[in-house]
Design an enzyme around this catalytic site. Structure first.
Site, PDB file in Angstrom:
ATOM      1  N   HIS A 123       5.249  40.817 -33.053  1.00 55.45           N
ATOM      2  CA  HIS A 123       6.409  39.930 -32.953  1.00 55.45           C
ATOM      3  C   HIS A 123       7.598  40.677 -32.377  1.00 55.45           C
ATOM      4  O   HIS A 123       7.650  41.913 -32.431  1.00 55.45           O
ATOM      5  CB  HIS A 123       6.784  39.346 -34.319  1.00 55.45           C
ATOM      6  CG  HIS A 123       7.147  40.384 -35.337  1.00 55.45           C
ATOM      7  ND1 HIS A 123       6.190  41.101 -36.033  1.00 55.45           N
ATOM      8  CD2 HIS A 123       8.341  40.847 -35.780  1.00 55.45           C
ATOM      9  CE1 HIS A 123       6.784  41.930 -36.862  1.00 55.45           C
ATOM     10  NE2 HIS A 123       8.103  41.812 -36.728  1.00 55.45           N
ATOM     11  N   CYS A 128      13.522  44.718 -42.355  1.00 53.86           N
ATOM     12  CA  CYS A 128      12.741  45.404 -41.335  1.00 53.86           C
ATOM     13  C   CYS A 128      13.534  45.384 -40.032  1.00 53.86           C
ATOM     14  O   CYS A 128      14.507  44.642 -39.909  1.00 53.86           O
ATOM     15  CB  CYS A 128      11.367  44.756 -41.149  1.00 53.86           C
ATOM     16  SG  CYS A 128      11.403  43.073 -40.504  1.00 53.86           S
TER      17      CYS A 128
END
Length: 680
Positions: A67, A187
């Protein structure tokens, strides 16, 4: 969610077209391109590869979630692939059979990012993943992901999830006897791992009977935990790969601090560890318990990985000072000549109509900016280790390194020492009345005094001697030794095209400019020359053998001319991301040749950046350009040979060999037209 994934974005036989994670991402991305969801295939894949390089996206349970956020994505999109034999995405338990490619625009709005985060949470639900493995056709798989069918997690799909923050209360939550934990997850991209870690921790908390509240600091923004909830918590869990925002809120709590993947893979262990620390009464000043060597970051990371992360933190903040200060100094030399460094202070002597005064002004401003180089390096190495409390002792230690002529090596040591000292101070248990002044008074005072003592009287002088010896060695380099060093520097500059090795070589060269000698100026010249080779070589290769490259790569090749000429090595990344096994070796070959020739020719450089635009500041400028041209020709020849040989191979299914075979058959434009629409 309705439009985010459709049956056209689902491939239930992904293993027929892809065997590697790169090929899987390409195959799914091509579906996005076909629907107009991605405008530039190669640019998007380069962004996916860059995100993958930060941390593998494979998760336990057979899931891969490549992603990224990318300027090449026109609207938030999901593509799903299922592989019968599995594809390795770096998960500890083996290959992934469920692969989600998540594409978010660079400016995606909160609503879309919330939906993507909700999907990430769904992936932690065993019923949801089992239903995907049993889906018989693309339409039903897309419906499961959208939440249209009852099979998804009890009938509520991602579109109906609660959003990025908050947690379901376990049985007994809110009771006086319940053990309370607060957690923060984050993240680098803030799309997937952030929310998957939160979901895993919440599931583990329900099973353990722990009352848990999670704050997800993701791309969709974050809602701070209620201060009353934080105050009542018995322990804290940080599962993060980027700094926790407003971390001081959690001061004085038993804390478990790990990487985000640990939160996904072993949440029960983290909760148990938090309870054990609370039982032992372990608390810290700022909720950061790891030691500088053994405990910082994710438990699976080795010391080398942690050290590289800390050093890169310092180098990344240092580079703007290098570019600004170094180029101003170079302009001063260019306008005022080589004796401009002897000019008096412009604060005392400045003639508005004299070009020498203007040159002195540029030189002296640049010198001041350049003087921050070592303190900034040290300060932000300490920041990478200990967050904001590390800044003050880091800058102090870096300034001491400058004072005692310990130079670049002294800055490295000062940053590491400052970070370690702060972490050690934070581990000391202090009375509650002192906790409020710890970050502002106590930690800066104690850590600065300790770091200053160590740098002045213990480690600083030996490092200064080492720095002096290194300077003398560089000064005396000649013949074979200089050529070997040039080869090594060239290989480092071209191996990862702007990554850690590239930055280490560049920082080594820039450090020598603080006290320039003939040897350090030769090193700077070799480093910049080698760094220009990869993008220039890719630009030349797309010009002389364009049929070996996609239409998008040929367009990128036009921009690579300017990027390479400007010493922006990253201009070759789109080519390396698409075809690393051919582009990177070719780049390294050319970089080694250029570095060796630059050192052999005795070329020197006073500017830390600028590419061909600072040629007037280069010693032996014509030979310098010859060295660059030779390396570019070598890299071009190697990449053309390697890509040309690919045409004779059997298509592997990753899209690149198939395209090369089609081009050999004379239908290249047809393939490009179908797969890579021309971008505006």
């Amino acid at each position: 969610m309705t439009d985010m994934i459709t049956a056209d974005l689902v491939d239930l036989e992904l293993d027929l077209s892809a065997e590697t994670k790169e090929a899987a991402a390409r195959s799914l991305a091509e579906r996005m391109v076909a629907l107009g969801r991605v405008s530039d295939l190669e640019g998007f894949l380069a962004d996916v590869a860059a995100r993958e390089a930060q941390m593998p996206t494979g998760l336990d349970g057979g899931i891969g979630i490549p992603h990224c956020r990318s300027a090449h994505v026109t609207e938030p999109t999901l593509a799903f692939g299922r592989s019968a034999r599995g594809i390795d995405f770096g998960a500890p338990d083996g290959p992934a059979d469920l692969i989600f490619l998540i594409a978010a625009p660079a400016g995606a709005d909160d609503a879309h990012l919330t939906i993507l985060s909700s999907l990430a949470r769904q992936l932690m639900d065993a019923e949801f993943t089992a239903a995907l493995r049993a889906a018989s056709d693309p339409a039903s798989a897309a419906a499961l992901i959208r939440g249209d069918e009852a099979a998804t997690a009890g009938g509520s799909g991602p579109a109906g999830a609660d959003g990025p923050t908050g947690a379901e209360e376990p049985e007994g939550a809110g009771s006086a006897s319940a053990f309370r934990i607060v957690a923060v997850t984050s993240c680098p991209t803030g799309i997937a791992h952030t929310y998957m870690a939160a979901e895993a921790l919440e599931n583990a908390a329900r099973e353990a009977g722990v009352e848990l509240a999670v704050e997800t600091q993701g791309s969709a923004g974050f809602t701070r935990l209620d201060p009353a909830v934080v105050a009542a918590a018995d322990a804290v869990v940080f599962a993060h790969d980027v700094p926790v925002r407003d971390k001081e809120r959690f001061a004085g709590k038993p804390t478990v601090d790990v990487g985000v993947k640990a939160g996904i893979n072993r949440p029960a262990e983290l909760l148990a560890e938090a309870r054990e620390k609370a039982a032992r009464g372990e608390v810290t000043a700022d909720a950061r318990t790891p030691s500088p060597v053994d405990e910082a970051g994710e438990s699976g990371d080795g010391y080398g990985t942690k050290l590289r992360t800390w050093l890169m933190s310092g180098v990344s903040y240092m580079v703007p000072f290098v570019a600004a200060g170094g180029l101003l100094i170079a302009l001063g030399f260019a306008i005022g000549g080589w004796k401009i460094d002897k000019a008096p202070s412009v604060a005392e002597h400045f003639i508005w109509t004299d070009h020498t005064s203007w040159a002195a002004l540029l030189f002296q401003i640049g010198g001041l900016a350049f003087a921050f180089l070592v303190p900034v390096l040290a300060g932000y190495i300490a920041y990478g280790m200990a967050d904001r409390p590390g800044l003050v002792p880091g800058f102090v230690g870096g300034s001491v390194a400058v004072t005692i002529d310990a130079g670049f090596l002294g800055g490295l040591a000062a940053g590491l020492i400052a970070g370690a000292v702060v972490l050690a101070v934070q581990r000391v248990r202090v009375p509650a009345v002192l906790r409020g002044i710890m970050p502002v008074v106590v930690i800066p005072l104690i850590s600065s005094a300790v770091v200053g003592f160590l740098m002045f009287l213990v480690v600083g002088k030996p490092i200064a001697s080492l720095q002096s010896a290194l300077t003398d060695w560089l000064e005396g380099l000649s013949g074979a030794n200089a050529i070997i060093l040039g080869v090594i520097l060239g290989l480092m500059m071209c191996f990862d095209l702007g990554g850690p090795l590239n930055k280490v070589a560049y920082a080594f060269a820039v450090g020598g400019l603080a006290h320039p000698t003939d040897g350090s100026l030769k090193v700077m010249a070799a480093v910049m020359a080698a760094g220009m080779v990869p993008p220039l070589a890719m630009a030349l290769a797309t010009t002389v053998r364009g049929r070996l490259f996609t239409r998008t790569e040929r367009e990128n090749g036009k921009a690579a001319w300017f990027l390479g000429a400007s010493f922006i090595t990253e201009g070759a990344i789109p080519f390396a991301a698409a075809d690393p096994l051919r582009v990177i070796p070719a780049s390294m070959a050319g970089g080694a040749v250029t570095g060796a020739l630059s050192m052999a020719f005795g070329c020197t450089l006073r500017a830390p950046h600028g590419g061909v635009f600072v040629v007037p500041l280069i010693g032996q400028p014509l030979l310098y350009l010859v060295a660059i041209a030779a390396g570019v020709c070598v890299s071009t020849a190697v990449v053309v040979v390697l890509k040309g040989a690919r045409k004779t191979t059997t298509p592997s299914g990753d899209g690149t060999d198939a395209r090369a075979g089609a081009e050999a058959a004379g239908v290249a434009e047809a393939v490009d037209t179908k797969r890579v629409p021309t971008t505006a």
